[in-house]
Design an enzyme around this catalytic site. Structure first.
Site, mmCIF file in Angstrom:
data_model
loop_
_atom_site.group_PDB
_atom_site.id
_atom_site.type_symbol
_atom_site.label_atom_id
_atom_site.label_comp_id
_atom_site.label_asym_id
_atom_site.label_seq_id
_atom_site.Cartn_x
_atom_site.Cartn_y
_atom_site.Cartn_z
ATOM 1 N N HIS A 17 0.837 -1.216 0.000
ATOM 2 C CA HIS A 17 0.000 0.000 0.000
ATOM 3 C C HIS A 17 0.873 1.268 0.000
ATOM 4 C CE1 HIS A 17 -3.070 -2.647 2.240
ATOM 5 N NE2 HIS A 17 -3.654 -2.340 1.116
ATOM 6 N N LYS A 41 -17.018 -4.745 12.870
ATOM 7 C CA LYS A 41 -16.931 -6.206 12.921
ATOM 8 C C LYS A 41 -16.150 -6.791 11.742
ATOM 9 C CE LYS A 41 -21.479 -7.419 10.945
ATOM 10 N NZ LYS A 41 -21.033 -7.647 9.603
ATOM 11 N N ARG A 90 -2.326 -6.125 -8.106
ATOM 12 C CA ARG A 90 -1.273 -7.114 -7.845
ATOM 13 C C ARG A 90 -1.256 -8.199 -8.915
ATOM 14 N NH1 ARG A 90 -3.434 -7.689 -1.919
ATOM 15 N NH2 ARG A 90 -5.188 -7.033 -3.172
ATOM 16 N N SER A 128 -3.157 -7.497 3.313
ATOM 17 C CA SER A 128 -3.365 -7.316 4.762
ATOM 18 C C SER A 128 -3.869 -8.604 5.389
ATOM 19 C CB SER A 128 -4.379 -6.194 5.015
ATOM 20 O OG SER A 128 -3.961 -5.002 4.419
HETATM 21 P P1 ADP Z 1 -9.940 -2.707 -0.366
HETATM 22 O O1 ADP Z 1 -10.659 -3.280 0.799
HETATM 23 O O2 ADP Z 1 -10.541 -1.476 -0.930
HETATM 24 O O3 ADP Z 1 -9.528 -3.715 -1.447
HETATM 25 P P2 ADP Z 1 -7.231 -2.732 0.541
HETATM 26 O O4 ADP Z 1 -6.733 -2.007 1.731
HETATM 27 O O5 ADP Z 1 -7.165 -4.227 0.584
HETATM 28 O O6 ADP Z 1 -8.642 -2.151 0.284
HETATM 29 O O7 ADP Z 1 -6.431 -2.244 -0.745
HETATM 30 C C1 ADP Z 1 -6.485 -0.916 -1.205
HETATM 31 C C2 ADP Z 1 -5.891 -0.854 -2.588
HETATM 32 O O8 ADP Z 1 -4.506 -1.222 -2.538
HETATM 33 C C3 ADP Z 1 -6.527 -1.820 -3.599
HETATM 34 O O9 ADP Z 1 -6.530 -1.184 -4.867
HETATM 35 C C4 ADP Z 1 -5.583 -3.000 -3.610
HETATM 36 O O10 ADP Z 1 -5.621 -3.716 -4.832
HETATM 37 C C5 ADP Z 1 -4.253 -2.286 -3.433
HETATM 38 N N1 ADP Z 1 -3.224 -3.151 -2.861
HETATM 39 C C6 ADP Z 1 -3.307 -3.940 -1.771
HETATM 40 N N2 ADP Z 1 -2.163 -4.601 -1.547
HETATM 41 C C7 ADP Z 1 -1.304 -4.223 -2.552
HETATM 42 C C8 ADP Z 1 0.030 -4.577 -2.920
HETATM 43 N N3 ADP Z 1 0.726 -5.474 -2.227
HETATM 44 N N4 ADP Z 1 0.563 -3.995 -4.019
HETATM 45 C C9 ADP Z 1 -0.164 -3.113 -4.743
HETATM 46 N N5 ADP Z 1 -1.438 -2.744 -4.462
HETATM 47 C C10 ADP Z 1 -1.996 -3.285 -3.390
#
Ligand code: ADP
Length: 172
Positions: A17, A41, A90, A128
C-alpha cells in the site's frame, strides 16, 4: 491542482500500500489516502487506528495526507474535489473487481477517473489479510510492514481468540 484519492481498508497498511501511495504522490500534486470507515466487525483495527498507523508511515511525504470516509467513494471524492481515484493491482485476479468498481463509479460520477498502478514486483504477494493470518499463527512480518505496524498487529492479535476459534477477520 490534481488531487488524487487512494481509498482502501488498509487493515493494516502494508509496504505494498505504502509503495502505491508514494508512487501516486510522484505523479499527482496531492494524494489523500482515504481509509474506509468500515463496520468494526469487519476489521481488526478501528478506523482511527488505521489512520494513525498510516500517518506514522507516511509522515515524511509532504504531499500525502491521510483521512477517513464513510458512504460512497464518489460522494467523498466530490466533497474533496478529487479528480482521480488511485488503486493498486497485484494480479489479474485484482483486475476484475477494480474494473467493475471503476465502471460503476464512472456511471455515478463521469468526471471522476480511475488510475491503476501495478504493484512493485517485491510486493505482489502482500495482502493485509495474509499478514494478519501469519501474525495470528505466531509468524514474523518484519520487512513486510513498517515496524510500528508489525508491533500493533502482534499486540492486537495476542490472546484475541481462544484456541480453535476462527478469528473474525478470517471469516469476513
Ligand atoms: P480494499 O478493501 O478497498 O480492497 P485494501 O486495503 O485491501 O482495500 O487495498 C487498497 C488498494 O490497494 C486496492 O486497490 C488494492 O488492490 C491495493 N493493494 C493492496 N495490496 C497491494 C500490494 N501489495 N501492491 C499493490 N497494491 C496493493
Amino acid at each position: 491542482m490534481t488531487l488524487a484519492l487512494y481509498p482502501g481498508s488498509f487493515d493494516p497498511a502494508t509496504y505494498g500500500h505504502l509503495d502505491i501511495a508514494r508512487r501516486a504522490a510522484a505523479i499527482f500534486e496531492h494524494v489523500v489516502v482515504a481509509v474506509y470507515d468500515a463496520p468494526p466487525k469487519n476489521v481488526l483495527f478501528s478506523t482511527e487506528e488505521r489512520v494513525t498507523l498510516l500517518r506514522e508511515s507516511l509522515r515524511d511525504a509532504p504531499n500525502i495526507t491521510v483521512d477517513s470516509f464513510t458512504g460512497l467513494l464518489v460522494d467523498y471524492a466530490k466533497h474533496r474535489g478529487a479528480k482521480v481515484i488511485v488503486r493498486g493491482l497485484r494480479a489479474i485476479s485484482d483486475f476484475e473487481m477494480e474494473f467493475q468498481m471503476a465502471l460503476l463509479n464512472r456511471k455515478m460520477e463521469p468526471a471522476l477517473d480511475v488510475v491503476c498502478l501495478m504493484t512493485s514486483v517485491q510486493y505482489t504477494f502482500l495482502s493485509s489479510s495474509i499478514l494478519k493470518e501469519i501474525v495470528n499463527l505466531g509468524g514474523n512480518v518484519d520487512g513486510l510492514v513498517p515496524k510500528h505496524i508489525a508491533e500493533a498487529m502482534r499486540e492486537k492479535l495476542a490472546g484475541r481468540t481462544d484456541p480453535g476459534e476462527i478469528p473474525r477477520y478470517l471469516t469476513s
